[in-house]
Enzyme design. Structure first.
Site, mmCIF file in Angstrom:
data_model
loop_
_atom_site.group_PDB
_atom_site.id
_atom_site.type_symbol
_atom_site.label_atom_id
_atom_site.label_comp_id
_atom_site.label_asym_id
_atom_site.label_seq_id
_atom_site.Cartn_x
_atom_site.Cartn_y
_atom_site.Cartn_z
ATOM 1 N N LYS A 142 32.879 36.554 10.325
ATOM 2 C CA LYS A 142 32.956 35.548 11.390
ATOM 3 C C LYS A 142 32.527 34.207 10.807
ATOM 4 C CE LYS A 142 33.684 35.566 15.959
ATOM 5 N NZ LYS A 142 34.555 36.441 16.742
ATOM 6 N N GLY A 165 37.256 38.368 36.375
ATOM 7 C CA GLY A 165 37.822 37.482 35.344
ATOM 8 C C GLY A 165 39.329 37.477 35.462
ATOM 9 N N GLY A 170 41.355 35.212 33.459
ATOM 10 C CA GLY A 170 41.838 34.360 32.374
ATOM 11 C C GLY A 170 42.804 35.167 31.519
ATOM 12 N N ASN A 171 42.714 34.991 30.216
ATOM 13 C CA ASN A 171 43.656 35.673 29.327
ATOM 14 C C ASN A 171 43.603 37.202 29.498
ATOM 15 O OD1 ASN A 171 43.808 36.762 26.075
ATOM 16 N ND2 ASN A 171 45.566 35.754 26.985
ATOM 17 N N VAL A 172 42.418 37.777 29.342
ATOM 18 C CA VAL A 172 42.326 39.247 29.372
ATOM 19 C C VAL A 172 42.562 39.789 30.783
ATOM 20 C CG1 VAL A 172 40.851 41.227 28.876
ATOM 21 C CG2 VAL A 172 40.745 39.211 27.397
ATOM 22 N N GLY A 173 41.839 39.229 31.782
ATOM 23 C CA GLY A 173 41.927 39.749 33.148
ATOM 24 C C GLY A 173 43.315 39.614 33.744
HETATM 25 P P1 NAD Z 1 39.156 33.244 29.530
HETATM 26 O O1 NAD Z 1 38.301 32.056 29.351
HETATM 27 O O2 NAD Z 1 40.625 33.126 29.360
HETATM 28 O O3 NAD Z 1 38.905 33.868 30.996
HETATM 29 C C1 NAD Z 1 37.627 34.117 31.495
HETATM 30 C C2 NAD Z 1 37.742 34.363 33.006
HETATM 31 O O4 NAD Z 1 36.461 34.720 33.500
HETATM 32 C C3 NAD Z 1 38.187 33.141 33.799
HETATM 33 O O5 NAD Z 1 39.016 33.564 34.861
HETATM 34 C C4 NAD Z 1 36.875 32.586 34.359
HETATM 35 O O6 NAD Z 1 37.044 31.829 35.537
HETATM 36 C C5 NAD Z 1 36.144 33.886 34.627
HETATM 37 N N1 NAD Z 1 34.686 33.754 34.693
HETATM 38 C C6 NAD Z 1 33.874 33.034 33.895
HETATM 39 N N2 NAD Z 1 32.601 33.173 34.303
HETATM 40 C C7 NAD Z 1 32.631 34.008 35.373
HETATM 41 C C8 NAD Z 1 31.638 34.527 36.235
HETATM 42 N N3 NAD Z 1 30.361 34.220 36.068
HETATM 43 N N4 NAD Z 1 32.026 35.361 37.232
HETATM 44 C C9 NAD Z 1 33.321 35.685 37.407
HETATM 45 N N5 NAD Z 1 34.311 35.224 36.618
HETATM 46 C C10 NAD Z 1 33.953 34.381 35.629
HETATM 47 O O7 NAD Z 1 38.533 34.337 28.543
HETATM 48 P P2 NAD Z 1 39.277 35.647 27.983
HETATM 49 O O8 NAD Z 1 39.919 35.314 26.698
HETATM 50 O O9 NAD Z 1 40.028 36.285 29.082
HETATM 51 O O10 NAD Z 1 38.013 36.551 27.604
HETATM 52 C C11 NAD Z 1 37.284 37.265 28.584
HETATM 53 C C12 NAD Z 1 36.289 38.169 27.889
HETATM 54 O O11 NAD Z 1 36.986 39.071 27.016
HETATM 55 C C13 NAD Z 1 35.262 37.465 27.006
HETATM 56 O O12 NAD Z 1 34.069 38.223 27.050
HETATM 57 C C14 NAD Z 1 35.856 37.576 25.622
HETATM 58 O O13 NAD Z 1 34.864 37.500 24.612
HETATM 59 C C15 NAD Z 1 36.468 38.963 25.690
HETATM 60 N N6 NAD Z 1 37.527 39.201 24.725
HETATM 61 C C16 NAD Z 1 38.653 38.422 24.731
HETATM 62 C C17 NAD Z 1 39.676 38.693 23.828
HETATM 63 C C18 NAD Z 1 40.957 37.887 23.842
HETATM 64 O O14 NAD Z 1 41.887 38.251 23.128
HETATM 65 N N7 NAD Z 1 41.076 36.845 24.642
HETATM 66 C C19 NAD Z 1 39.529 39.733 22.898
HETATM 67 C C20 NAD Z 1 38.373 40.512 22.928
HETATM 68 C C21 NAD Z 1 37.386 40.233 23.853
#
Ligand code: NAD
Length: 395
Positions: free
Chosen positions: A98, A206, A208-211
């Site tokens: 990292k 959540g 965002g991307n994952v949710g």
């Molecule tokens: P993102 O920023 O695209 O989405 C995050 C979502 O969570 C948003 O909808 C945001 O509004 C919501 N959120 C933030 N704080 C919140 C809270 N307190 N209560 C409720 N909702 C809340 O992020 P992402 O890329 O979707 O990543 C989400 C998680 O998955 C993170 O923990 C990240 O480390 C993990 N992750 C992501 C990936 C990836 O490929 N994007 C890979 C592995 C792990």
């Protein structure tokens, strides 16, 4: 004690912590790593950063590069170690690494930062480290990074015109969906949740991307996503949300765009997501979401960890005692890094999705077989498997 003394002590403590974070890398080696810690400093640009290559016994260290004002060796080491285990559990020929560039991403020229950092660490790329996007680093910065190093193998997460398979295609969310399917297939009767994806009720924290990508894949398979929330608000429909109607509220950047603005479902407070009547709860937002405060509110019989570190250890022990299955992040959210491996091997996006499907399906089965047979928490089983694989490669 006088007020000024308290403040001075706080400043001193902060300084000590900052220094420890930057220089005291000798305090964290163990039998696994780190192998290399590079403190980069470019006197021309003043850019500082750190690269931690944790363990390369199974292959070059894989892990993202972030720009953050608080990036330090200790923090980056923790993230690199997680990558060591995640890659080993996914059975990829990668180790863990990292990098962090210490700067304010909103007050700096990110491309210039990345280029400067790339020049400092170029000798380690791609033999010891293959980079990827992370906080405040997207495909534009990655393009600048590979161009500066002069090697397309220096990073994954490149733009499509450079052969990249962006995370935005939903590789991580897809992997989470596969983990849910594989879990349902394996636990049949051993955990009180419906056997078919069509019958389970799922709540996702959540959007965002994952949710949101997870919700898309689940709904496409006919699953019933009953609740979704983001940072500001949430929505609920016991009959299942219509993804076509809620999708436009994904990736919200403000309250006005939040999913709670969707008129086709009942609005809920974002924290009410913990109390939703459902079979599976998916934290896909932030770390430390399930704590001693929130754990008792959960009604789900299975937690599928899409976010990193969403469950505090004390809360996980309580869930285990209650018979709630917690499928760990290490296993569940590996779709992104498996997709990165596919990109590294110059595979197409379709091939990447097929690889994610087979690996996550198989690994979920392996972890649950051992866990259900021995009554061991799935996270411990997953860690054991990852450690066995790394130890074998080291020997
Ligand atoms: P993102 O920023 O695209 O989405 C995050 C979502 O969570 C948003 O909808 C945001 O509004 C919501 N959120 C933030 N704080 C919140 C809270 N307190 N209560 C409720 N909702 C809340 O992020 P992402 O890329 O979707 O990543 C989400 C998680 O998955 C993170 O923990 C990240 O480390 C993990 N992750 C992501 C990936 C990836 O490929 N994007 C890979 C592995 C792990």
């Amino acid at each position: 004690m006088s007020k000024s003394k308290v403040v001075l002590e706080q400043v001193a403590e902060h300084k000590v912590r900052e220094l420890l974070g930057q220089v005291d890398t000798a305090s964290f080696p163990d039998r696994w790593g780190p192998e290399v810690v590079v403190h980069a400093y470019d006197p021309k640009t003043g850019v500082r950063g750190v690269l931690v290559v944790d363990n390369t016994a199974r292959g070059p260290g894989k892990g993202g590069m972030r720009i953050a004002p608080d990036a330090n060796a200790r923090q980056v080491f923790g993230l690199a170690r997680t990558m060591t285990w995640k890659c080993a559990l996914a059975d990829l020929p990668f180790g863990g690494a990292k990098a962090g560039i210490r700067a304010d991403p909103f007050k700096s020229d990110r491309i210039a930062l990345v280029k400067s950092f790339a020049r400092s660490i170029a000798p380690y790329v791609p033999s010891r480290w293959i980079s990827a996007p992370d906080m405040n680093v997207g495909e534009k910065e990655i393009e600048a990074f590979v161009n500066e190093v002069g090697d397309l193998r220096a990073a994954t997460g490149k733009p499509e015109h450079l052969g990249g398979i962006p995370h935005e295609t939903g590789t991580t969310g897809f992997g989470v969906e596969v983990a849910i399917e594989a879990m349902l297939e394996r636990v049949q009767g051993q955990v009180p949740i419906p056997k078919s994806l069509h019958d389970v009720r799922i709540a996702i924290q959540g959007f965002g991307n994952v949710g949101s990508e997870l919700a898309r894949f689940l709904c496409a398979k006919g699953a019933r996503v009953v609740a979704i929330c983001d940072y500001w608000s949430g929505i609920y429909d016991e009959n299942g949300l219509d993804f076509a109607k809620v999708s436009k509220f994904a990736y919200a950047k403000s309250e006005a765009q939040s999913v709670g603005s969707c008129k086709d479902a009942k609005k809920i407070h974002c924290n009410d997501i913990f109390e939703v009547d459902c079979d599976i709860f998916v934290p896909a937002a932030v770390g430390n979401a399930i704590t001693m405060e929130t754990v008792h509110r959960l009604k789900a019989k299975a937690i599928v960890e899409a976010a990193n570190n969403p469950t505090a250890p004390d809360a996980e022990r309580i869930l285990h005692r209650k018979g709630v299955l917690v499928l760990p992040d290490l296993l569940v959210n590996a779709g992104g890094v498996i997709g990165s491996y596919a990109e590294y091997k110059s595979k197409t996006a379709d091939e990447a999705f097929a690889l994610i499907d087979s690996k996550i399906r198989e690994n979920t089965k392996i972890v649950l077989d051992r866990s259900l047979d021995t009554g061991t928490i799935p996270r411990i089983v997953a860690m054991d498997i990852a450690m066995e694989r790394v130890a074998e490669a080291m020997s």
